[in-house]
Design an enzyme around this catalytic site. Structure first.
Site, PDB file in Angstrom:
ATOM      1  N   LYS A   1       0.831  -1.219   0.000  1.00 10.81           N
ATOM      2  CA  LYS A   1       0.000   0.000   0.000  1.00 10.81           C
ATOM      3  C   LYS A   1       0.860   1.261   0.000  1.00 10.81           C
ATOM      4  CE  LYS A   1      -2.085  -1.126   3.881  1.00 10.81           C
ATOM      5  NZ  LYS A   1      -1.514  -2.460   4.214  1.00 10.81           N
TER       6      LYS A   1
ATOM      7  N   ARG B   1      -9.519   0.725   8.648  1.00 11.13           N
ATOM      8  CA  ARG B   1      -8.993  -0.580   8.999  1.00 11.13           C
ATOM      9  C   ARG B   1     -10.049  -1.446   9.690  1.00 11.13           C
ATOM     10  NH1 ARG B   1      -3.224   0.002   8.638  1.00 11.13           N
ATOM     11  NH2 ARG B   1      -2.126  -1.447   9.985  1.00 11.13           N
TER      12      ARG B   1
ATOM     13  N   ARG C   1      11.535  -6.527   5.097  1.00  5.51           N
ATOM     14  CA  ARG C   1      11.287  -5.100   4.896  1.00  5.51           C
ATOM     15  C   ARG C   1      12.097  -4.254   5.877  1.00  5.51           C
ATOM     16  NH1 ARG C   1       5.216  -2.737   4.491  1.00  5.51           N
ATOM     17  NH2 ARG C   1       5.038  -3.028   6.729  1.00  5.51           N
TER      18      ARG C   1
ATOM     19  N   ARG D   1      11.197  -2.346  11.646  1.00  4.12           N
ATOM     20  CA  ARG D   1      10.227  -1.818  12.609  1.00  4.12           C
ATOM     21  C   ARG D   1      10.048  -2.784  13.774  1.00  4.12           C
ATOM     22  NH1 ARG D   1       5.239  -0.383   8.793  1.00  4.12           N
ATOM     23  NH2 ARG D   1       4.242  -1.503  10.498  1.00  4.12           N
TER      24      ARG D   1
ATOM     25  N   ARG E   1      -0.439  -9.280  13.431  1.00  5.13           N
ATOM     26  CA  ARG E   1      -0.973  -8.284  12.501  1.00  5.13           C
ATOM     27  C   ARG E   1      -1.778  -8.945  11.390  1.00  5.13           C
ATOM     28  NH1 ARG E   1       4.262  -5.552  10.919  1.00  5.13           N
ATOM     29  NH2 ARG E   1       3.132  -4.459   9.295  1.00  5.13           N
TER      30      ARG E   1
HETATM   31  P1  ADP Z   1       1.035  -2.281   8.042  1.00  2.00           P
HETATM   32  O1  ADP Z   1      -0.016  -1.903   7.053  1.00  2.00           O
HETATM   33  O2  ADP Z   1       2.333  -2.591   7.428  1.00  2.00           O
HETATM   34  O3  ADP Z   1       0.580  -3.265   9.064  1.00  2.00           O
HETATM   35  P2  ADP Z   1       0.883   0.381   9.240  1.00  2.00           P
HETATM   36  O4  ADP Z   1       2.108   1.188   9.156  1.00  2.00           O
HETATM   37  O5  ADP Z   1      -0.258   0.720   8.359  1.00  2.00           O
HETATM   38  O6  ADP Z   1       1.400  -1.098   9.003  1.00  2.00           O
HETATM   39  O7  ADP Z   1       0.355   0.339  10.750  1.00  2.00           O
HETATM   40  C1  ADP Z   1       1.187   0.032  11.835  1.00  2.00           C
HETATM   41  C2  ADP Z   1       0.359  -0.074  13.113  1.00  2.00           C
HETATM   42  O8  ADP Z   1      -0.288   1.187  13.364  1.00  2.00           O
HETATM   43  C3  ADP Z   1      -0.784  -1.071  13.054  1.00  2.00           C
HETATM   44  O9  ADP Z   1      -0.358  -2.369  13.372  1.00  2.00           O
HETATM   45  C4  ADP Z   1      -1.743  -0.486  14.100  1.00  2.00           C
HETATM   46  O10 ADP Z   1      -1.302  -0.753  15.408  1.00  2.00           O
HETATM   47  C5  ADP Z   1      -1.603   0.993  13.880  1.00  2.00           C
HETATM   48  N1  ADP Z   1      -2.590   1.516  12.884  1.00  2.00           N
HETATM   49  C6  ADP Z   1      -2.300   2.088  11.685  1.00  2.00           C
HETATM   50  N2  ADP Z   1      -3.425   2.463  11.038  1.00  2.00           N
HETATM   51  C7  ADP Z   1      -4.456   2.139  11.854  1.00  2.00           C
HETATM   52  C8  ADP Z   1      -5.880   2.248  11.754  1.00  2.00           C
HETATM   53  N3  ADP Z   1      -6.479   2.803  10.682  1.00  2.00           N
HETATM   54  N4  ADP Z   1      -6.630   1.776  12.782  1.00  2.00           N
HETATM   55  C9  ADP Z   1      -6.059   1.234  13.882  1.00  2.00           C
HETATM   56  N5  ADP Z   1      -4.729   1.085  14.032  1.00  2.00           N
HETATM   57  C10 ADP Z   1      -3.926   1.529  13.036  1.00  2.00           C
END
Ligand code: ADP
Ligand code: ZN
Length: 214
Positions: free
Chosen positions: A13, A88, A127, A160, A171
């Site tokens: 994404k 999400r 990554r 990370r 996740r």
């Molecule tokens: P990825 O898509 O690689 O899992 P992100 O960088 O999008 O990672 O998100 C990292 C963390 O941030 C998630 O695991 C969650 O804890 C939090 N997070 C990000 N976006 C949201 C969202 N829209 N709702 C709830 N938690 C979120």
């Protein structure tokens, strides 16, 4: 353009969003990047979000909607926005629908980036991310020129701390339980575009063709 990018962690994404910003000046809005910056800065938001993130759990919807309610009204969003990692959950999708209605904005599409699970696991464990500009690297397929240093800004490139095997598997479970249902939600809304996301270049080409951009 105004797009939602849906897909499991590691589906690409962020990479696709960064490629799309170059087309028409739409801004990438990554809730993950916003939250990581808040944690780094030690702000009130960061303090509330940190433990959820570290475990690979979702941050509560109310916090996310506070962030996004404000972010989507910023001036730079007038050129369009690429939502990366938001919504999400179904409640976030419903709240977004209400918010966009109030702002008088419509979405062009919700793009679902489909990638096989083996590819996802491989991508997440290899990554690496820049701590400053959030550029994304891969130790196997796209390493920084100098080990551990970002090509773009010179800051440190790290794994990370939610990219341990345990947090990754959590996740993915959270994704299947909470986020995967959004595909059905946006299909009902008539906004869904499914794309095979094994290659980010192909994803961008498919989005452009869907939107009628040359
Ligand atoms: P990825 O898509 O690689 O899992 P992100 O960088 O999008 O990672 O998100 C990292 C963390 O941030 C998630 O695991 C969650 O804890 C939090 N997070 C990000 N976006 C949201 C969202 N829209 N709702 C709830 N938690 C979120
Ligand atoms: Zn950088």
């Amino acid at each position: 353009m105004r797009l939602i990018l849906l897909g499991a962690p590691g589906a690409g994404k962020g990479t696709v969003a960064k490629m799309l910003t170059a087309i028409d000046g739409s801004v990438q809005i990554s809730t993950g990047d916003i939250l990581r910056a808040a944690v780094k800065a030690g702000s009130a938001l960061g303090q509330k979000a940190e433990a959820f993130m570290k475990a690979g759990d979702l941050v509560p919807d109310s916090l996310i909607m506070d962030i996004m309610g404000e972010r989507l009204q910023a001036a730079d969003c007038q050129a369009g926005f690429l939502l990366d990692g938001f919504p999400r959950t179904i409640p976030q999708a419903e709240a977004l629908k209400e918010l966009l209605g109030k702002l008088g904005l419509t979405l062009d599409a919700a793009v679902s980036l489909e990638v096989p699970r083996e590819v996802i696991l491989d991508r997440l464990t290899t990554r690496r991310t820049c701590v400053d500009c959030s550029a994304i690297y891969n130790v196997k397929s796209n390493p920084p020129k100098q080990d551990g240093i970002c090509d773009k800004c010179g800051a440190k490139v790290i794994q990370r701390d939610d990219e341990t095997e345990e947090a990754i598997s959590n996740r993915l479970e959270v994704y299947n339980a909470k986020t995967a249902p959004l595909v059905g939600f946006y299909s009902k809304e008539g906004l869904l575009l499914n794309v095979n996301a094994t290659s980010s270049e192909v994803v961008v080409a498919q989005i452009k063709s869907h939107l009628g951009i040359a």
